[in-house]
Motif scaffolding. Structure first.
Motif, mmCIF file in Angstrom:
data_model
loop_
_atom_site.group_PDB
_atom_site.id
_atom_site.type_symbol
_atom_site.label_atom_id
_atom_site.label_comp_id
_atom_site.label_asym_id
_atom_site.label_seq_id
_atom_site.Cartn_x
_atom_site.Cartn_y
_atom_site.Cartn_z
ATOM 1 N N TYR A 141 0.862 -1.177 0.000
ATOM 2 C CA TYR A 141 0.000 0.000 0.000
ATOM 3 C C TYR A 141 0.902 1.232 0.000
ATOM 4 O O TYR A 141 2.054 1.169 0.469
ATOM 5 N N PRO A 142 0.403 2.375 -0.484
ATOM 6 C CA PRO A 142 1.213 3.597 -0.437
ATOM 7 C C PRO A 142 1.702 3.941 0.971
ATOM 8 O O PRO A 142 2.839 4.405 1.146
ATOM 9 N N SER A 143 0.896 3.700 1.984
ATOM 10 C CA SER A 143 1.330 4.009 3.354
ATOM 11 C C SER A 143 2.473 3.102 3.801
ATOM 12 O O SER A 143 3.329 3.518 4.597
ATOM 13 N N ASP A 144 2.542 1.871 3.293
ATOM 14 C CA ASP A 144 3.668 0.985 3.598
ATOM 15 C C ASP A 144 4.969 1.607 3.105
ATOM 16 O O ASP A 144 5.997 1.585 3.793
ATOM 17 N N VAL A 145 4.911 2.137 1.893
ATOM 18 C CA VAL A 145 6.094 2.743 1.284
ATOM 19 C C VAL A 145 6.454 4.036 2.002
ATOM 20 O O VAL A 145 7.632 4.275 2.323
ATOM 21 N N ALA A 146 5.461 4.864 2.293
ATOM 22 C CA ALA A 146 5.727 6.139 2.963
ATOM 23 C C ALA A 146 6.367 5.926 4.336
ATOM 24 O O ALA A 146 7.363 6.582 4.680
ATOM 25 N N VAL A 147 5.848 5.005 5.103
ATOM 26 C CA VAL A 147 6.414 4.739 6.425
ATOM 27 C C VAL A 147 7.793 4.098 6.292
ATOM 28 O O VAL A 147 8.702 4.387 7.065
ATOM 29 N N GLY A 148 7.979 3.260 5.285
ATOM 30 C CA GLY A 148 9.301 2.685 5.041
ATOM 31 C C GLY A 148 10.336 3.755 4.761
ATOM 32 O O GLY A 148 11.457 3.712 5.286
ATOM 33 N N VAL A 149 9.976 4.735 3.931
ATOM 34 C CA VAL A 149 10.890 5.844 3.637
ATOM 35 C C VAL A 149 11.233 6.598 4.918
ATOM 36 O O VAL A 149 12.401 6.899 5.187
ATOM 37 N N LEU A 150 10.225 6.886 5.718
ATOM 38 C CA LEU A 150 10.472 7.609 6.978
ATOM 39 C C LEU A 150 11.355 6.811 7.927
ATOM 40 O O LEU A 150 12.280 7.353 8.530
ATOM 41 N N LEU A 151 11.089 5.524 8.046
ATOM 42 C CA LEU A 151 11.885 4.675 8.930
ATOM 43 C C LEU A 151 13.333 4.595 8.451
ATOM 44 O O LEU A 151 14.271 4.709 9.248
ATOM 45 N N GLY A 152 13.545 4.411 7.162
ATOM 46 C CA GLY A 152 14.906 4.322 6.627
ATOM 47 C C GLY A 152 15.671 5.622 6.787
ATOM 48 O O GLY A 152 16.836 5.616 7.210
ATOM 49 N N ALA A 153 15.027 6.728 6.450
ATOM 50 C CA ALA A 153 15.690 8.026 6.578
ATOM 51 C C ALA A 153 16.008 8.333 8.037
ATOM 52 O O ALA A 153 17.097 8.822 8.354
ATOM 53 N N ALA A 154 15.080 8.022 8.925
ATOM 54 C CA ALA A 154 15.303 8.286 10.352
ATOM 55 C C ALA A 154 16.419 7.410 10.912
ATOM 56 O O ALA A 154 17.249 7.878 11.704
ATOM 57 N N THR A 155 16.460 6.163 10.504
ATOM 58 C CA THR A 155 17.511 5.259 10.986
ATOM 59 C C THR A 155 18.878 5.748 10.538
ATOM 60 O O THR A 155 19.819 5.826 11.337
ATOM 61 N N ALA A 156 19.004 6.093 9.261
ATOM 62 C CA ALA A 156 20.287 6.579 8.749
ATOM 63 C C ALA A 156 20.651 7.923 9.377
ATOM 64 O O ALA A 156 21.816 8.161 9.712
ATOM 65 N N ALA A 157 19.660 8.798 9.548
ATOM 66 C CA ALA A 157 19.937 10.104 10.170
ATOM 67 C C ALA A 157 20.405 9.922 11.612
ATOM 68 O O ALA A 157 21.306 10.622 12.070
ATOM 69 N N ALA A 158 19.818 8.977 12.314
ATOM 70 C CA ALA A 158 20.225 8.723 13.697
ATOM 71 C C ALA A 158 21.663 8.218 13.764
ATOM 72 O O ALA A 158 22.364 8.471 14.740
ATOM 73 N N GLY A 159 22.102 7.526 12.731
ATOM 74 C CA GLY A 159 23.463 7.002 12.710
ATOM 75 C C GLY A 159 24.474 7.896 12.028
ATOM 76 O O GLY A 159 25.646 7.522 11.889
ATOM 77 N N ARG A 160 24.069 9.081 11.616
ATOM 78 C CA ARG A 160 24.972 9.999 10.906
ATOM 79 C C ARG A 160 26.255 10.272 11.659
ATOM 80 O O ARG A 160 27.301 10.462 11.060
ATOM 81 N N ARG A 161 26.181 10.305 12.961
ATOM 82 C CA ARG A 161 27.380 10.626 13.746
ATOM 83 C C ARG A 161 28.465 9.565 13.586
ATOM 84 O O ARG A 161 29.619 9.813 13.875
ATOM 85 N N LEU A 162 28.094 8.386 13.092
ATOM 86 C CA LEU A 162 29.070 7.323 12.838
ATOM 87 C C LEU A 162 29.817 7.527 11.523
ATOM 88 O O LEU A 162 30.801 6.841 11.257
ATOM 89 N N LEU A 163 29.345 8.456 10.710
ATOM 90 C CA LEU A 163 29.896 8.659 9.377
ATOM 91 C C LEU A 163 30.675 9.964 9.306
ATOM 92 O O LEU A 163 30.241 10.976 9.845
ATOM 93 N N ALA A 164 31.803 9.946 8.627
ATOM 94 C CA ALA A 164 32.564 11.170 8.392
ATOM 95 C C ALA A 164 32.055 11.784 7.095
ATOM 96 O O ALA A 164 32.205 11.185 6.027
ATOM 97 N N PRO A 165 31.428 12.956 7.180
ATOM 98 C CA PRO A 165 30.914 13.576 5.958
ATOM 99 C C PRO A 165 32.040 13.839 4.958
ATOM 100 O O PRO A 165 33.187 14.043 5.332
ATOM 101 N N ALA A 166 31.665 13.857 3.706
ATOM 102 C CA ALA A 166 32.625 14.176 2.662
ATOM 103 C C ALA A 166 33.115 15.600 2.850
ATOM 104 O O ALA A 166 32.331 16.500 3.147
ATOM 105 N N THR A 167 34.405 15.799 2.711
ATOM 106 C CA THR A 167 34.945 17.160 2.720
ATOM 107 C C THR A 167 34.831 17.698 1.302
ATOM 108 O O THR A 167 34.726 16.925 0.344
#
Length: 177
Positions: A141-167
């Motif tokens: 369903y569209p809501s499955d996809v929308a929530v999946g996008v939010l969950l994935g983006a939030a998970t990666a954003a929460a782990g951003r501190r583990l990543l060294a941004p590109a200079t």
């Protein structure tokens, strides 16, 4: 219900042979986050100075995918069963909420975009197409996809501190280009 009408309209696009082939291909490549995990591992192999960062980014994608599977097992929402058509692909399980394909795709866009802006720009349209493919093949369903996008983006954003941004130097010429 608007969600069912949207799903039916997008699933109807799957009757076009080219669209069906592309949707099936995207769905297959996104199974268990395979495309995104392979991309992260390839980047780790190509960008030796930042190998550990790429491996951490890839681990964030895997973590997001596992989180979606956990939520899926808790919620246990059945996949769509609209009358008049069969899904265009087989699925790994009977539950649809959230879309694990959308979760891993969004996590890849965020994590890889932190590591290298070009990687994020390249991943974004593929991720968007992958998310739409899950509707075209008729397994979410569209809501499955929308929530999946939010969950994935939030998970990666929460782990951003583990990543060294590109200079700026790395983003222009070192490592991946």
């Amino acid at each position: 219900m608007a969600e069912r009408r949207l799903l039916a309209a997008l699933r109807g696009c799957g009757h076009r042979p080219g669209v069906a082939v592309a949707a099936r291909g995207l769905s297959f490549s996104g199974e268990h986050g395979a495309l995104w995990l392979a991309a992260g591992l390839a980047a780790a192999a190509l960008d030796r100075p930042r190998r550990h960062d790429w491996l951490r980014g890839t681990a964030l994608v895997a973590t997001a995918h596992l989180a979606s599977m956990g939520v899926k097992r808790l919620v246990r929402r059945p996949r769509p069963a609209p009358g008049g058509y069969e899904p265009l692909v087989r699925t790994a399980g009977p539950h649809s909420f959230p879309s694990s394909h959308a979760t891993s795709a969004a996590a890849a866009v965020v994590a890889f975009g932190v590591l290298h802006p070009t990687a994020g720009r390249l991943a974004a349209p593929v991720a968007g197409a992958m998310c739409l493919s899950r509707l075209v093949v008729g397994v979410h369903y569209p809501s499955d996809v929308a929530v999946g996008v939010l969950l994935g983006a939030a998970t990666a954003a929460a782990g951003r501190r583990l990543l060294a941004p590109a200079t700026p130097t790395r983003a222009r010429g070192e490592g991946l280009s």
